[in-house]
Design an enzyme around this catalytic site. Structure first.
Site, PDB file in Angstrom:
ATOM      1  N   LYS A  98       0.868  -1.182   0.000  1.00 17.69           N
ATOM      2  CA  LYS A  98       0.000   0.000   0.000  1.00 17.69           C
ATOM      3  C   LYS A  98       0.902   1.228   0.000  1.00 17.69           C
ATOM      4  O   LYS A  98       1.810   1.332   0.830  1.00 17.69           O
ATOM      5  CB  LYS A  98      -0.851   0.031   1.283  1.00 17.69           C
ATOM      6  CG  LYS A  98      -2.083  -0.824   1.219  1.00 17.69           C
ATOM      7  CD  LYS A  98      -3.016  -0.454   2.373  1.00 17.69           C
ATOM      8  CE  LYS A  98      -4.322  -1.209   2.312  1.00 17.69           C
ATOM      9  NZ  LYS A  98      -4.354  -2.480   1.627  1.00 17.69           N
ATOM     10  N   ASP A 132      -1.461  -1.980  -4.147  1.00 16.41           N
ATOM     11  CA  ASP A 132      -2.880  -1.930  -3.754  1.00 16.41           C
ATOM     12  C   ASP A 132      -3.448  -0.567  -4.110  1.00 16.41           C
ATOM     13  O   ASP A 132      -2.718   0.401  -4.306  1.00 16.41           O
ATOM     14  CB  ASP A 132      -3.024  -2.066  -2.228  1.00 16.41           C
ATOM     15  CG  ASP A 132      -2.766  -3.467  -1.734  1.00 16.41           C
ATOM     16  OD1 ASP A 132      -2.340  -4.327  -2.531  1.00 16.41           O
ATOM     17  OD2 ASP A 132      -2.993  -3.694  -0.538  1.00 16.41           O
ATOM     18  N   ARG A 182      -4.861  -5.748 -11.266  1.00 17.21           N
ATOM     19  CA  ARG A 182      -5.626  -6.672 -10.414  1.00 17.21           C
ATOM     20  C   ARG A 182      -6.960  -5.973 -10.176  1.00 17.21           C
ATOM     21  O   ARG A 182      -7.019  -4.952  -9.497  1.00 17.21           O
ATOM     22  CB  ARG A 182      -4.896  -6.898  -9.089  1.00 17.21           C
ATOM     23  CG  ARG A 182      -5.685  -7.792  -8.137  1.00 17.21           C
ATOM     24  CD  ARG A 182      -4.939  -7.991  -6.827  1.00 17.21           C
ATOM     25  NE  ARG A 182      -5.030  -6.828  -5.979  1.00 17.21           N
ATOM     26  CZ  ARG A 182      -4.082  -6.434  -5.128  1.00 17.21           C
ATOM     27  NH1 ARG A 182      -2.945  -7.081  -5.031  1.00 17.21           N
ATOM     28  NH2 ARG A 182      -4.262  -5.367  -4.378  1.00 17.21           N
ATOM     29  N   GLY A 186     -13.758  -3.080  -4.776  1.00 16.91           N
ATOM     30  CA  GLY A 186     -13.541  -1.845  -4.019  1.00 16.91           C
ATOM     31  C   GLY A 186     -14.045  -1.982  -2.602  1.00 16.91           C
ATOM     32  O   GLY A 186     -15.167  -2.441  -2.389  1.00 16.91           O
ATOM     33  N   HIS A 227     -14.053 -12.947  -4.865  1.00 18.11           N
ATOM     34  CA  HIS A 227     -14.579 -14.254  -4.419  1.00 18.11           C
ATOM     35  C   HIS A 227     -15.920 -14.522  -5.073  1.00 18.11           C
ATOM     36  O   HIS A 227     -16.643 -15.422  -4.671  1.00 18.11           O
ATOM     37  CB  HIS A 227     -14.740 -14.257  -2.900  1.00 18.11           C
ATOM     38  CG  HIS A 227     -13.541 -13.707  -2.200  1.00 18.11           C
ATOM     39  ND1 HIS A 227     -13.468 -12.404  -1.773  1.00 18.11           N
ATOM     40  CD2 HIS A 227     -12.350 -14.269  -1.917  1.00 18.11           C
ATOM     41  CE1 HIS A 227     -12.286 -12.189  -1.251  1.00 18.11           C
ATOM     42  NE2 HIS A 227     -11.583 -13.297  -1.316  1.00 18.11           N
ATOM     43  N   ARG A 288     -12.763  -3.838   7.319  1.00 16.28           N
ATOM     44  CA  ARG A 288     -13.203  -3.841   5.910  1.00 16.28           C
ATOM     45  C   ARG A 288     -13.663  -5.243   5.498  1.00 16.28           C
ATOM     46  O   ARG A 288     -14.608  -5.399   4.733  1.00 16.28           O
ATOM     47  CB  ARG A 288     -12.087  -3.331   4.982  1.00 16.28           C
ATOM     48  CG  ARG A 288     -11.834  -1.829   5.109  1.00 16.28           C
ATOM     49  CD  ARG A 288     -11.066  -1.274   3.923  1.00 16.28           C
ATOM     50  NE  ARG A 288      -9.709  -1.750   3.840  1.00 16.28           N
ATOM     51  CZ  ARG A 288      -8.659  -1.194   4.440  1.00 16.28           C
ATOM     52  NH1 ARG A 288      -8.810  -0.115   5.193  1.00 16.28           N
ATOM     53  NH2 ARG A 288      -7.450  -1.681   4.300  1.00 16.28           N
TER      54      ARG A 288
END
Ligand SMILES: Cc1cc2nc3c(=O)[nH]c(=O)nc-3n(C[C@H](O)[C@H](O)[C@H](O)COP(=O)(O)OP(=O)(O)OC[C@H]3O[C@@H](n4cnc5c(N)ncnc54)[C@H](O)[C@@H]3O)c2cc1C
Length: 306
Positions: A98, A132, A182, A186, A227, A288
């Site tokens: 990040k 990221d 990638r 969000g 997922h 998150r």
């Protein structure tokens, strides 16, 4: 956005809650569902286990928005060591960072320098460095930095978020430069002027963006970070229709989420990587994860009583 999700995403930014949670044994037990341990050794041991099952990995140290140059330098030094450990253990493991953890808010030039150093170190072993993507106000700086690093180090990729209205244009620019993306849905709280408030719109945007990425896949690695099995099936079928080489696209999922499906996809010949997080600064990241599926809050309650 559901009320539960909005409340959880607001809570993820509370320093007071972070401090309270980190000190509680029940919270540390609950977080284990999404990470194998707080230290990098636990993450790399998990990576080695996945590798034996034919599943690759990406590791990331938890932490964001550091405030001092010293903190940022320590993160850079830590990741250089991690890349060396991955090489020493011959793991099929990439690294994802990040930018606010590497000091984007403190000193942009120094942050760029850090990412360059990590990309160079990763390239020595033909490994990949991922960046990221964070809240929307960091997107311009993140992409500007990515384009500069990518021009020198092709084995780098950046995450893009399907929920942002701007992403189709950002994607075109990254693909035109030969970059790797990638794609994720969000994870942050964004206003409707900036991001789709309805999940169905984000899912539809994801499907459209995925097709554009598959157009580019023969030339640069493209990654689908989700997922959502229905979306992944569409991606897989489209890749098959296009007769794309198996190593031109990958599926990335988070450690602890849909583990059986990760194995099932790998068994069907899809290149799968698990993103393994570690570190003590897990609170905002963990909340998150709860917000993505508010039913997960029950696992926290169970850890409290269990
Ligand atoms: C590899 C990877 C990297 C990521 N990097 C970033 C990033 O850099 N920036 C960013 O903003 N976001 C990132 N994310 C998070 C992403 O934006 C989504 O918030 C997250 O992936 C949930 O959305 P989904 O695509 O899985 O779809 P959803 O439609 O939300 O979920 C599909 C199904 O997956 C399962 N599922 C999803 N999330 C969970 C969960 N937390 N717990 C249990 N089950 C769950 C549920 O069964 C759900 O029905 C990343 C995600 C992944 C997989």
């Amino acid at each position: 956005m559901s009320l539960a999700r909005a409340v959880l995403l607001r809570a993820s930014r509370s320093a007071w809650l972070a401090d309270q949670f980190r000190r509680r044994a029940f919270a540390r037990r609950a977080v284990r569902r999404f990470m194998p341990g707080e230290d990098v050794g636990a993450a790399l041991d998990a990576a080695a286990t996945f590798a034996r099952e034919g599943i690759g990995s990406v590791v990331t140290a938890l932490g964001e928005r550091v405030r001092t140059p010293e903190e940022a330098d320590a993160v850079r030094a830590h990741y250089l060591e991690v890349i060396d450990s991955i090489r020493a253990r011959a793991l099929p493991t990439h690294v994802s960072v990040k930018l606010t953890h590497l000091g984007l808010d403190v000193n942009e030039a120094r942050c760029l320098d850090a990412v360059r150093a990590l990309a160079a170190r990763a390239a020595e072993t033909a490994s990949f460095l991922w960046i990221d993507i964070e809240e929307s106000h960091y997107v311009d700086a993140t992409l500007a930095l990515y384009h500069r690093v990518r021009a020198e180090h092709p084995l780098t990729g950046v995450c893009l978020q399907a929920y942002l209205h701007r992403t189709p244009e950002d994607l075109e620019r990254v693909l035109a430069a030969g970059g790797s993306v990638r794609l994720v849905k969000g994870a942050y709280r964004e206003p409707p002027e900036i991001a789709y408030p309805r999940k169905a719109d984000t899912d539809a945007a994801y499907a459209r963006l995925a097709e554009r990425m598959l157009d580019a896949a023969p030339r640069s690695l493209q990654v689908f970070g989700t997922h959502d099995l229905a979306l992944l099936e569409r991606v897989r079928a489209s890749a098959e229709r296009r007769a794309l080489p198996e190593d031109s696209w990958e599926v990335h999922m988070l450690y602890g989420i849909r583990t059986a499906e990760q194995r099932a996809l790998a068994a069907r010949g899809v290149a799968v990587r698990v993103l393994i997080s570690y570190g003590s600064q897990w609170f905002p990241w963990y909340v998150r994860r709860l917000a993505e599926r508010p039913a997960n809050v029950w696992f926290v309650v169970k850890s409290l009583v269990g």
